[in-house]
Write an enzyme that holds these catalytic residues in place. Sequence first.
Site, PDB file in Angstrom:
ATOM      1  N   ASP A 115       0.807  -1.215   0.000  1.00 35.68           N
ATOM      2  CA  ASP A 115       0.000   0.000   0.000  1.00 35.68           C
ATOM      3  C   ASP A 115       0.841   1.266   0.000  1.00 35.68           C
ATOM      4  O   ASP A 115       1.348   1.678   1.036  1.00 35.68           O
ATOM      5  CB  ASP A 115      -0.936  -0.012   1.211  1.00 35.68           C
ATOM      6  CG  ASP A 115      -2.004   1.060   1.102  1.00 35.68           C
ATOM      7  OD1 ASP A 115      -2.175   1.615   0.004  1.00 35.68           O
ATOM      8  OD2 ASP A 115      -2.660   1.350   2.113  1.00 35.68           O
ATOM      9  N   ASP A 344      -1.557   5.160  -5.683  1.00 35.28           N
ATOM     10  CA  ASP A 344      -1.928   4.282  -4.571  1.00 35.28           C
ATOM     11  C   ASP A 344      -2.093   2.831  -5.029  1.00 35.28           C
ATOM     12  O   ASP A 344      -3.085   2.482  -5.654  1.00 35.28           O
ATOM     13  CB  ASP A 344      -3.238   4.815  -3.969  1.00 35.28           C
ATOM     14  CG  ASP A 344      -3.701   3.989  -2.779  1.00 35.28           C
ATOM     15  OD1 ASP A 344      -2.940   3.111  -2.326  1.00 35.28           O
ATOM     16  OD2 ASP A 344      -4.818   4.235  -2.304  1.00 35.28           O
TER      17      ASP A 344
END
Length: 431
Positions: A115, A344
């Site tokens: 992440d 992201d």
Amino acid sequence: MTLTLTLAFALNLCISLVFAAAHLDYSATVSRLIPPLTLTTDSPPLPPASFSAPLLSRAIRKPAKTHALRSLLSAGGYHDTPAPDSIVPLVGAEFDYEYLVNVTIGNQHFLLIVDTGSSDTWVPKKGFACSDLKGNGKPAASCAFGTPGFASSLSKTFQPYPNTSFAVSYGDGEYLSGSAAFETVSVGGLTVTHQEIGLVSKAAWVGDGINSGLLGLAYPQLTSVSNKSNPGESATYNPIPFNGVQQKRISAPYFSIALNRGTASGMRSPKTDPHLGYLAFGGVAPVPVTSTTTTVPVQGYSITTREPTNASHPTYFYYTVDIAKYTFPGSSNVTTSSNGTIIDTGTTLNLVPTDVARAYNEGWSTWMNGSYYVDCKAEAPPFSVTLGGKTFSIDPRDQVVYAGKDEKGKELCVSGTQDGGPQLSSSVFIL
Ligand SMILES: *[C@@H]1O[C@H](CO)[C@@H](O)[C@H](O)[C@H]1NC(C)=O
Ligand SMILES: *[C@@H]1O[C@H](CO)[C@@H](O)[C@H](O)[C@H]1NC(C)=O
Ligand SMILES: *[C@@H]1O[C@H](CO)[C@@H](O)[C@H](O)[C@H]1NC(C)=O
Ligand SMILES: *[C@@H]1O[C@H](CO)[C@@H](O)[C@H](O)[C@H]1NC(C)=O
Ligand SMILES: *[C@@H]1O[C@H](CO)[C@@H](O)[C@H](O)[C@H]1NC(C)=O
Ligand SMILES: *[C@@H]1O[C@H](CO)[C@@H](O)[C@H](O)[C@H]1NC(C)=O
Ligand SMILES: *[C@@H]1O[C@H](CO)[C@@H](O)[C@H](O)[C@H]1NC(C)=O
């Protein structure tokens, strides 16, 4: 503090977006030596990575995640700035497809979601209390982590961090809390010692039976540990890549991520889908790259207002960039530049300004319950992204995202590009 800023600055200058070639044949490249890089002369040459870890995925997500997306979009949860008690929404990590990597903490192995949209690395602690989203106690198994959790008693390198609390929450009601600890963390051959991690002792989590938490790669200011004796005061720390640089385990201050598409059968299998790409530290992942590269600055934020600023001495949270434009049929009718877009890996969907999402999805999707739904067999219109003067196309197959089944068992798909809210100075969009 000075050191943290220096590191952040170094990474800020050096992050380059390296887009891997669109059609990677991993069966052919996975075990080969690093191929030579072809770079344009206007980009700084990037070294090959010293360490790399293959990505694995289990692709099909629970319908609950679609509901989560819906409630987030309607609640606008992602646009909230981090709360003063260090509860940071990690919305990006849990929608739809996820990219996982095998991480060793102490002597124990976990598949964690890669992440770049958050900064903490966390796992559940063995014996954690599981609850449903309403707070009713449930057996640990119903939180569906991929492991029973981290057993500190079995690790010789474990060090507790007394009087700290760790807490993250999701817009759909998922939340995790516990404490911080220090451990030796290894990923892809990179080993960082005395790494601060989050150890979750209370979880309200809708898991998939495979992942056991997150590997957070964003900036120190986005970490979510606070000082228990001094509530409200956050205890910012260096995430893994920053510690790797500080501990001189990573010689060049880069990390890179090569993302591949899962196979159709891998996506529908309950097992992990191998060969989905790499997370690499110290340079470029071992995949062939095209000559299209670009370097863009990471947007800093004001320490006081937490809004994007070009003033000196900003703070950094995400890998936030300005998108010059999105191009698709109909794009000439709307303003498609988009400030404040984060790169992201933890979010499958693009979240773009409302006008852009509406214009792109018009004609081939249905707006329902806060999301653009599409036919699973739909052919998506072309869509490309221009940043740093270069244009990158998104494969239309990645714009049709499987989203589980409805009550009648019919397969549902959503558009890969969804409404991320209006363009405001505080907006956080997602690529
Ligand atoms: C993670 O890596 C360790 C060490 O190589 C291995 O024993 C373990 O099986 C791996 N776990 C998964 C889920 O791949
Ligand atoms: C933890 O906090 C308690 C209560 O504030 C305090 O008595 C104790 O000394 C603290 N322990 C450490 C190791 O800081
Ligand atoms: C927490 O705050 C107390 C009091 O200000 C301080 O003594 C202690 O060092 C802090 N602990 C951490 C982990 O930051
Ligand atoms: C910062 O400067 C860049 C380049 O001049 C510009 O594109 C960007 O919009 C500016 N951002 C803010 C928040 O002022
Ligand atoms: C732009 O908008 C006009 C009217 O709103 C519409 O007729 C036209 O088809 C649109 N152009 C494209 C390329 O979608
Ligand atoms: C992006 O930020 C710059 C600088 O603050 C501003 O001039 C520009 O209008 C913004 N773009 C959008 C689409 O809001
Ligand atoms: C949309 O919401 C309605 C009412 O809550 C529900 O019956 C329907 O199943 C939802 N549709 C989808 C695709 O989730």
